[in-house]
Scaffold this active site. Structure first.
Site, PDB file in Angstrom:
ATOM      1  CD  GLU A 122       3.259  -0.832   7.646  1.00 15.13           C
ATOM      2  OE1 GLU A 122       3.480  -0.697   8.860  1.00 15.13           O
ATOM      3  OE2 GLU A 122       3.339   0.107   6.839  1.00 15.13           O
ATOM      4  CG  ASP A 131      -0.288  -0.224   2.530  1.00 12.66           C
ATOM      5  OD1 ASP A 131       0.743  -0.928   2.566  1.00 12.66           O
ATOM      6  OD2 ASP A 131      -0.784   0.280   3.546  1.00 12.66           O
TER       7      ASP A 131
END
Length: 399
Positions: free
Chosen positions: A139, A81
Site C-alpha cells: 500500500e 507492508d
C-alpha cells in the site's frame, strides 16, 4: 448477534494480539512481504479457510463461505507492508528488522482481519454468501498493491458487491470508529520538474541562465494553481518538498531539480491541474531563458466512499459501538491505494481509534508510533459485525 460477536471477539482477543505482535516484530517492506504472507497463509490453513496466494507475489485472497455461497460476495481488505523507519519504542515485540517498522498500523489491520475471520467462521451457519479475505501487499509504494492485485485477477472467481477497509487513527479514542461518505481521501501524484540552462560564475549572471532563480519563480508561480485556477470548494494541495541545486556560493548550476506532491479531491480537476502545471512551468522557464522538463507520476486516485454503503456502515457501527463512539469524520488530504477499489466497486474505508489511554501513541509514519492494543477488539469485532450485517441484507442498495 452483537452480543455473540463481542463474546467471540473477546474470546479470540489474546490470539489477535499475539498475531499483531508477531507481525510487528517481523515487518517487511512493500513487495517483500514474504514472511508475512507465509504467516497469514498458515493462519488461514489452521482455520481451514481455503485461499489463493501469489497475487503480486505476496498477496492472498481467502474464501470464507457461509450457507448458500453464491448468494452474495463482499470483500474485507487489510494491507500488510511496513515502512523504512527505525523503531524507537522499547517493547518486547519491537521490530527485529533493522530500519523497518510497522509505523502505519498495517500489522493491526492484518491481525484484525484474521480475528474477524475467526469470528465469522464460527458464525457461518448464520449468514449466506462468500466473504473474501483480501490481504494486500504494497500500500505504501506506487503503483500500489490494490491496483496490481486487481490486474492479476484477485476477483476473477468472485466479484464483490461491496469492499470494506479500515485504518488505524492515533488521534481517535480507542473503542471509537469514524466514517465519511463521499470524497474522503485525496489523490496523490508526484511532481518532478527539472530546470536546465547555461550555468556559470555567480558573479556574472548576465552571461548565464540563473536556473536557481527560474526554479524559484516556478515554485511561486505554481501556487496560483490552488489559489486562482481550481475552484475554492475543491480541496487541493500543491507542495514542493525538495529543491536540488548542486551549485555553490559562487556557482550557478546548469540544472535544478524540484520534487513535490499534488493532492486533490476531484478527478476531473486533477487532470486539469496537471495540464496547468505543464503550462505554467514551461512558460515561466521559457520567459526567463531556460528549459524545463516536467514529469508527473500518477499516484493513487481519490478514495470515494459509496454513500449508501457508508450510511449502512455508520448505522451498524452505532448499533455495535454506540452513538457516541461512532464519529463522522472530515476529509483527509493524505492518500490511500484503497482508492483503486472505490473506482470500481461500492466501498467504504473507515478509521478505528488506537489512542493510548496513558502515554504517547505517537504519529503515523514515525519511530514512536505505538497503538493501544485494546483497539484490536474494536477493529476485529466491528469488522466482523459489519460483514455479518451486510451479508444478511435482503438487497444491497448502492445508490
Amino acid at each position: 448477534m452483537q452480543t455473540k460477536i463481542k463474546q467471540l471477539t473477546n474470546q479470540y482477543l489474546k490470539r489477535i494480539i499475539d498475531i499483531r505482535r508477531h507481525l510487528h516484530a517481523h515487518p517487511e517492506l512493500s513487495f517483500e512481504e514474504h514472511h508475512t504472507s507465509a504467516f497469514i497463509q498458515d493462519e488461514l490453513a489452521k482455520m481451514e479457510i481455503p485461499f489463493k496466494a501469489g497475487f503480486v507475489k505476496t498477496g492472498i485472497v481467502g474464501y470464507l463461505r457461509g450457507k448458500n455461497p453464491e448468494k452474495r460476495t463482499i470483500a474485507l481488505r487489510a494491507d500488510m507492508d511496513a515502512l523504512p523507519i527505525q523503531e524507537s519504542n522499547e517493547l518486547s515485540f519491537s521490530s527485529r528488522n533493522e530500519g523497518i517498522m510497522h509505523a502505519c498500523g498495517h500489522d493491526a489491520h492484518t491481525a484484525a482481519l484474521l480475528g474477524a475471520a475467526m469470528v465469522l467462521k464460527d458464525l457461518r451457519e448464520h449468514w449466506e454468501g462468500t466473504i473474501l479475505l483480501l490481504f494486500q501487499p504494497a500500500e505504501e509504494v506506487f503503483p500500489g498493491g490494490a491496483k496490481l492485485m486487481m490486474e492479476e485477477g484477485c476477483f476473477a472467481e468472485h466479484e464483490p458487491e461491496v469492499i470494506l477497509g479500515q485504518h488505524v487513527l492515533p488521534t481517535m479514542d480507542t473503542g471509537h470508529a469514524g466514517f465519511k461518505s463521499g470524497m474522503y481521501m485525496a489523490s496523490g501524484d508526484e511532481v518532478y520538474i527539472t530546470v536546465k540552462g547555461k550555468g556559470g560564475h555567480a558573479a556574472m549572471p548576465h552571461a548565464l541562465t540563473d536556473t536557481v532563480l527560474v526554479a524559484s519563480h516556478i515554485v511561486v508561480a505554481l501556487q496560483q494553481v490552488v489559489s486562482r485556477i481550481v475552484p475554492a470548494q475543491i480541496p487541493t494541495v500543491l507542495s514542493f518538498g525538495k529543491i536540488k541545486a548542486d551549485g555553490a556560493t559562487n556557482i550557478i548550476p546548469e540544472q535544478v531539480e524540484l520534487a513535490g506532491t499534488l493532492r486533490t479531491m476531484d478527478e476531473k480537476w486533477r487532470a486539469i491541474i496537471k495540464e496547468k502545471i505543464h503550462d505554467i512551468a514551461k512558460g515561466t522557464a521559457q520567459a526567463m531563458g531556460a528549459q524545463c522538463e516536467i514529469d508527473i507520476k500518477d499516484g493513487y486516485p481519490v478514495v470515494h466512499n459509496n454513500t449508501a454503503i457508508t450510511q449502512k456502515a455508520i448505522a451498524y457501527s452505532q448499533a455495535y459501538l454506540g452513538m457516541e463512539a461512532t464519529e463522522i469524520m472530515d476529509i483527509r488530504m493524505t492518500a490511500e491505494d484503497f482508492g483503486y477499489y472505490t473506482l470500481k466497486y461500492p466501498c467504504t474505508f473507515y478509521r478505528f481509534g488506537v489512542a493510548q489511554n496513558q502515554g504517547e501513541t505517537g504519529s503515523l509514519h514515525t519511530p514512536q508510533f505505538n497503538l493501544n492494543e485494546d483497539s484490536l477488539e474494536t477493529a476485529a469485532g466491528l469488522l466482523a459485525y459489519m460483514a455479518y450485517e451486510f451479508m444478511n441484507e435482503d438487497k444491497l442498495e448502492t445508490v
